[in-house]
Design a protein around this motif. Structure first.
Motif, PDB file in Angstrom:
ATOM      1  N   ASP A 274      33.767 108.576  85.728  1.00 50.61           N
ATOM      2  CA  ASP A 274      32.662 108.834  84.807  1.00 50.61           C
ATOM      3  C   ASP A 274      32.891 110.146  84.033  1.00 50.61           C
ATOM      4  O   ASP A 274      32.657 110.230  82.830  1.00 50.61           O
ATOM      5  CB  ASP A 274      31.352 108.902  85.627  1.00 50.61           C
ATOM      6  CG  ASP A 274      30.164 109.398  84.830  1.00 50.61           C
ATOM      7  OD1 ASP A 274      30.206 109.339  83.595  1.00 50.61           O
ATOM      8  OD2 ASP A 274      29.186 109.847  85.462  1.00 50.61           O
ATOM      9  N   GLN A 275      33.398 111.158  84.722  1.00 52.43           N
ATOM     10  CA  GLN A 275      33.548 112.478  84.090  1.00 52.43           C
ATOM     11  C   GLN A 275      34.668 112.507  83.045  1.00 52.43           C
ATOM     12  O   GLN A 275      34.700 113.399  82.200  1.00 52.43           O
ATOM     13  CB  GLN A 275      33.815 113.540  85.167  1.00 52.43           C
ATOM     14  CG  GLN A 275      32.593 113.821  86.043  1.00 52.43           C
ATOM     15  CD  GLN A 275      32.839 114.936  87.048  1.00 52.43           C
ATOM     16  OE1 GLN A 275      33.988 115.283  87.325  1.00 52.43           O
ATOM     17  NE2 GLN A 275      31.756 115.489  87.596  1.00 52.43           N
ATOM     18  N   ASP A 277      35.323 111.002  80.326  1.00 52.07           N
ATOM     19  CA  ASP A 277      35.047 110.959  78.881  1.00 52.07           C
ATOM     20  C   ASP A 277      34.010 112.017  78.450  1.00 52.07           C
ATOM     21  O   ASP A 277      33.393 111.902  77.394  1.00 52.07           O
ATOM     22  CB  ASP A 277      34.580 109.546  78.471  1.00 52.07           C
ATOM     23  CG  ASP A 277      33.321 109.105  79.213  1.00 52.07           C
ATOM     24  OD1 ASP A 277      32.770 109.911  79.996  1.00 52.07           O
ATOM     25  OD2 ASP A 277      32.888 107.949  79.006  1.00 52.07           O
ATOM     26  N   LEU A 278      33.823 113.054  79.288  1.00 50.55           N
ATOM     27  CA  LEU A 278      32.773 114.036  78.990  1.00 50.55           C
ATOM     28  C   LEU A 278      33.341 115.348  78.445  1.00 50.55           C
ATOM     29  O   LEU A 278      34.345 115.846  78.951  1.00 50.55           O
ATOM     30  CB  LEU A 278      31.977 114.356  80.270  1.00 50.55           C
ATOM     31  CG  LEU A 278      31.130 113.212  80.810  1.00 50.55           C
ATOM     32  CD1 LEU A 278      30.494 113.607  82.138  1.00 50.55           C
ATOM     33  CD2 LEU A 278      30.060 112.823  79.796  1.00 50.55           C
ATOM     34  N   LEU A 473      26.988 106.175  81.464  1.00 44.09           N
ATOM     35  CA  LEU A 473      28.333 106.283  82.049  1.00 44.09           C
ATOM     36  C   LEU A 473      29.437 106.244  80.994  1.00 44.09           C
ATOM     37  O   LEU A 473      30.523 106.761  81.216  1.00 44.09           O
ATOM     38  CB  LEU A 473      28.553 105.147  83.066  1.00 44.09           C
ATOM     39  CG  LEU A 473      27.641 105.201  84.299  1.00 44.09           C
ATOM     40  CD1 LEU A 473      27.817 103.973  85.172  1.00 44.09           C
ATOM     41  CD2 LEU A 473      27.892 106.475  85.121  1.00 44.09           C
ATOM     42  N   THR A 474      29.146 105.631  79.840  1.00 42.62           N
ATOM     43  CA  THR A 474      30.191 105.471  78.819  1.00 42.62           C
ATOM     44  C   THR A 474      29.836 106.256  77.564  1.00 42.62           C
ATOM     45  O   THR A 474      28.910 105.893  76.831  1.00 42.62           O
ATOM     46  CB  THR A 474      30.356 103.971  78.470  1.00 42.62           C
ATOM     47  OG1 THR A 474      30.571 103.263  79.695  1.00 42.62           O
ATOM     48  CG2 THR A 474      31.524 103.752  77.538  1.00 42.62           C
TER      49      THR A 474
HETATM   50 CA   LIG Z   1      31.332 108.841  81.526  1.00 39.31          CA
END
Ligand SMILES: [Ca+2]
Ligand SMILES: [Ca+2]
Length: 522
Positions: A274-275, A277-278, A473-474
């Motif tokens: 999850d992390q 793409d942050l 999440l995306t």
């Molecule tokens: Ca994410």
């Protein structure tokens, strides 16, 4: 002569008649005036008696872990009961996910950029001292305004039992309680950072029952005050009750822990993926000490948080029961909310200071007997900034001209009303001077999207489609196919950001030497 006498007599009679008539006329004017005065007094009393009371209940660090918000595990029968009497706002957001800035914003009806409070341990009297707070506006219109517990900022647990960073001008009664959680049990509390209980994850299943705990004492005092308010029928009240739980340390009586078996508590999975793409500031609220969390500790932490929520809900129940018992329920508007949301491991985050949904979103329920529907659910985005103009409209109380929120009264009457169509939350990220110093993240929530820009996009962007991805999440911000959506949301965000500033465009600065001696740590 006779004529004259007669004339004189007639003249005398006339005079006498005129005097008598004038007397009676004056008497009649006097009595009419008196009657008008009596009627006015009666009307004012009737008006005062007709004006609804306000019971303003706020919990600290409570996210939407509430049964009526479709939480699968939590038990909150009392908050749910309140929701069935009023309107539950499905998409309510704080303006800043931290106690002090959020509470100052809510109680001034101004965004943090307009009241200058962007940190804890400050109060708007240091920046805009002549502004009327929400409870002060009620006081000035004849309401009794009282506070029990935490309304403005407090260091929890250190300032429990003191005034904290309160605004004395807002109230004519302040009650500060300190229960066993503050005065006895700190040596027993488990904490990730030894000796610290407030800013760090910490918890304890107490052997003492509800009535010994700070929030239990608050509920008992609220009952006591309501009993006295009920006896004084000619003066409406604005009673604010600020519970401390589920703020850390999550201390509550053990039976509440037993309702949430540790092994059944959820642990968020897939954090690393999850992390990926942050942008870095999105995770800026992470604290090093949280590396100590094992899955067992994560389960214990969630268990203790849920236990605190259900314990706090029971205290809310006592206050609501008192309203019913005292015959006040039909003429009392009840608000229930929290100062910001809270992470329990989503995106690898705990606590607050992020602008993800879990941290920016708050529960908000308003029950306004006779002025709103019962059991309604409003889905348009709203903010805590909207409470001030809502309550003043419901109670016909004059408000300052520069308030920045919208009244939610149309949504109380028709929960499908569109409202403003968005809500905005901002947060700070602090870097060293070499790295450019402080910058802001601004996050816009519309019915479908969450769109965030860090340092006007220079430190990253995030876009989430809540129709497809309610857990955010995306991150779609880098996807070419969303370029048009991002361009449109970016414009909307920047317009919304401009609205958070005062007319001058400048955030008021803290005036030097405007704080009392430190009375917050006994
Ligand atoms: Ca994410
Ligand atoms: Ca808080």
């Amino acid at each position: 002569m006779r004529m004259t006498v007669t004339r004189q007599t007639q003249s005398a009679k006339l005079k006498t008649t005129t005097i008598v008539q004038t007397f009676f006329f004056n008497m009649s004017v006097l009595s009419q005036s008196l009657l008008i005065v009596i009627l006015l007094i009666f009307h004012a009393q009737a008006f005062a008696a007709q004006r609804p009371n306000v019971l303003f209940i706020i919990s600290d660090d409570l996210n939407n872990s509430i049964a009526c918000y479709d939480h699968p595990k939590i038990e909150t029968p009392n908050i749910d009961r309140l929701a069935s009497r009023g309107v539950r706002f499905e998409r309510a957001y704080c303006q800043f996910p931290l106690c002090g800035p959020s509470r100052n914003s809510m109680l001034t009806g101004l965004h943090p950029n307009s009241n200058g409070i962007l940190r804890n341990a400050q109060i708007f009297r240091q920046t805009i001292p002549s502004h009327h707070s929400l409870p002060q506006a009620f006081r000035l219109q004849g309401y009794f305004a009282g506070r029990i517990g935490k309304l403005y900022h407090y260091n929890v647990p250190k300032s429990i039992g003191t005034n904290g960073h309160d605004d004395p001008g807002s109230w004519e009664m302040e009650l500060n309680l300190a229960g066993c959680d503050r005065v006895e049990e700190e040596p027993h509390i488990f904490t990730l950072t030894p000796g610290r209980f407030g800013g760090t994850l910490s918890w304890y299943a107490s052997p003492k029952s509800d009535r010994y705990h700070t929030d239990g004492l608050l509920a008992a005092d609220a009952e006591w005050v309501l009993e006295r308010c009920a006896r004084q029928k000619d003066r409406p009240f604005f009673l604010a009750v600020g519970f401390y739980r589920p703020h850390t340390p999550y201390v509550s009586p053990k039976p509440y822990f037993d309702r949430y078996p540790e092994k059944e508590m959820p642990v968020v999975q897939g954090v690393r993926e999850d992390q990926a793409d942050l942008p870095e500031p999105a995770l800026g609220s992470y604290k090093k000490e949280q590396d100590k969390l094992t899955d067992d500790l994560r389960r214990q932490c969630v268990q203790a948080y849920y236990a605190s929520v259900t314990f706090m809900d029971a205290q809310v129940g006592r206050v609501l029961d008192a309203l019913d018992r005292l015959g006040l329920a039909d003429n009392t508007i009840v608000v229930f909310t929290s100062d910001h949301g809270y992470h329990l491991g989503e995106h690898g985050l705990w606590q607050k200071m992020s602008v993800f949904e879990e941290s920016a979103r708050v529960p908000l329920i308003i029950s306004a007997p006779g002025k709103g529907v019962k059991g309604g659910v409003a889905k348009a985005p709203v903010g805590l900034i909207d409470l001030y103009p809502t309550l003043t409209e419901l109670c016909r109380v004059n408000k300052p001209k520069n308030l920045q929120g919208q009244s939610l009264v149309p949504m109380l009457k028709d929960p499908s009303a569109a409202g403003r169509g968005w809500a905005i939350t901002q947060v700070t990220r602090n870097r060293s001077a070499k790295q450019g110093g402080r910058f802001f993240g601004y996050s816009l929530r519309t019915p479908r999207w969450r769109y965030t820009e860090w340092a006007e996009g220079k430190q990253g962007k995030e876009l989430y489609d809540h129709d497809a991805d309610p857990k955010e999440l995306t991150n779609l911000a880098a996807k070419e196919s969303y370029a048009d959506t991002i361009a449109q949301l970016s414009q909307q965000l920047r317009r919304a950001v401009r609205e958070t500033f005062p007319e001058s465009g400048k955030t008021p600065e803290l005036r030097p030497a405007t704080w009392a001696p430190n009375l917050t740590n006994p």
